[in-house]
Design an enzyme around this catalytic site. Structure first.
Site, short mmCIF file in Angstrom:
data_model
loop_
_atom_site.label_atom_id
_atom_site.label_comp_id
_atom_site.label_asym_id
_atom_site.label_seq_id
_atom_site.Cartn_x
_atom_site.Cartn_y
_atom_site.Cartn_z
N ASP A 67 18.14 88.65 37.54
CA ASP A 67 19.17 87.77 37.86
C ASP A 67 20.95 89.01 37.59
O ASP A 67 20.62 89.76 37.08
CB ASP A 67 19.65 86.85 37.68
CG ASP A 67 19.13 86.89 36.14
OD1 ASP A 67 18.37 87.77 35.10
OD2 ASP A 67 17.92 85.27 35.55
N ASN A 136 16.13 75.01 28.61
CA ASN A 136 15.24 73.53 29.43
C ASN A 136 13.99 74.56 29.86
O ASN A 136 13.43 73.89 31.41
CB ASN A 136 16.16 74.02 30.52
CG ASN A 136 16.57 74.61 31.32
OD1 ASN A 136 16.12 75.82 31.13
ND2 ASN A 136 17.34 74.35 32.88
N HIS A 138 13.53 77.54 31.67
CA HIS A 138 13.78 77.73 32.23
C HIS A 138 12.84 79.85 32.52
O HIS A 138 13.11 79.95 31.64
CB HIS A 138 15.19 77.99 33.70
CG HIS A 138 16.36 79.30 32.95
ND1 HIS A 138 16.88 78.47 32.30
CD2 HIS A 138 15.77 79.90 31.81
CE1 HIS A 138 18.16 79.44 31.62
NE2 HIS A 138 17.79 80.28 31.64
N GLU A 143 15.43 77.33 38.00
CA GLU A 143 15.32 76.30 36.48
C GLU A 143 14.54 74.65 36.58
O GLU A 143 13.35 74.83 37.99
CB GLU A 143 16.85 75.20 37.25
CG GLU A 143 17.69 76.19 37.14
CD GLU A 143 18.72 77.07 35.37
OE1 GLU A 143 17.10 76.52 35.03
OE2 GLU A 143 19.97 76.80 35.11
#
Ligand code: F6R
Length: 241
Positions: A67, A136, A138, A143
């Site tokens: 990313d 979280n 990810h 997400e």
């Protein structure tokens, strides 16, 4: 999933580097998927050490990063381009033309994402993908509640992620709110996956990834469906297992 629990961050970094080194030695023209963030820094240091000692070389290696922040220039100190140069690429013999990182400043994001997917295909697919995990759950910047079918795309970052990554920026309002990321499908198409997690703040995500339901609410849980995943966690990240 093959789970390895090791004592601490140093042990995790060594073990991860050995797996990557073995991939490189067995297939000198490997295509590696790489991650940024705090977690892989120790692994990259170990790889640099092995390179400097003549144990491995990267002359035939091709890389694809997961990313990049949307809107950051490649030489911006917070960009993942800059991160990778500092923490790995400037210290090894990889060929510049074999390095791929999404361009967060591309004029047309749809074209950029499609080209990224095409480049991975043309390289023959990813042999080994290195991953971290967000608090979280990810992976990459996929997400919670992203579709499992997604390929490389522009994502909106969660408030959790923006807060977690603010430590790398002068202030929280400087953290980009979007990023270009390989999708879950892109990641799942890799032949092998190596996921690393260190620290107690990752314990809940690690627990849900391994023991929880397979659900887009916890993106990393999709890895339960992959046939060749190694998860290395330190004792702190394994506290709930
Ligand atoms: C990084 C990436 C992210 C990180 C994750 C954990 O390229 O895609 O999924 O792996 O946010 O980050 P750290 O390692 O900083 O805790």
């Amino acid at each position: 999933m093959q789970l390895e629990i090791v004592k601490d961050y140093d042990a995790l970094s060594k073990k991860a580097a050995y797996i990557l080194a073995s991939q490189i030695i067995l297939k000198p023209k490997s295509v590696l998927g790489l991650a940024t963030g705090s977690t892989p820094i120790g692994t990259y240091n170990e790889l640099i050490h092995m390179y400097k000692n003549g144990i491995i070389n990267f002359s035939g290696i091709t890389t694809f990063n997961l990313d990049e922040y949307y809107g950051l220039n490649v030489n911006d100190k917070q960009s993942y381009h800059y991160f990778m140069e500092q923490h790995l690429f400037n210290n090894i013999d990889i060929k510049k033309e074999n390095i791929h990182i999404p361009n967060g400043k591309a004029n047309n994001m749809d074209v950029e994402c499609q080209q990224y997917e095409n480049s991975i295909k043309e390289a023959g697919g990813i042999d080994l993908q290195l991953l971290g995990i967000g608090q979280n759950g990810h992976i990459g910047f996929n997400e919670p509640n992203e579709k499992f079918e997604a390929l490389t795309h522009l994502v909106n970052l969660d408030t959790d992620t923006i807060e977690a990554n603010a430590r790398f920026f002068d202030s929280i309002d400087k953290v980009p709110t979007q990023a270009i990321s390989m999708g879950i499908k892109t990641i799942m198409q890799s032949n092998k996956i190596l996921l690393l997690a260190s620290g107690e703040n990752k314990a809940e995500a690690v627990y849900k990834m391994i023991k929880g339901n397979i659900t887009p609410e916890l993106p990393a849980s999709v890895l339960q469906l992959h046939s060749d995943v190694v998860v290395i966690v330190d004792e702190a990240a394994a506290t709930l297992l």
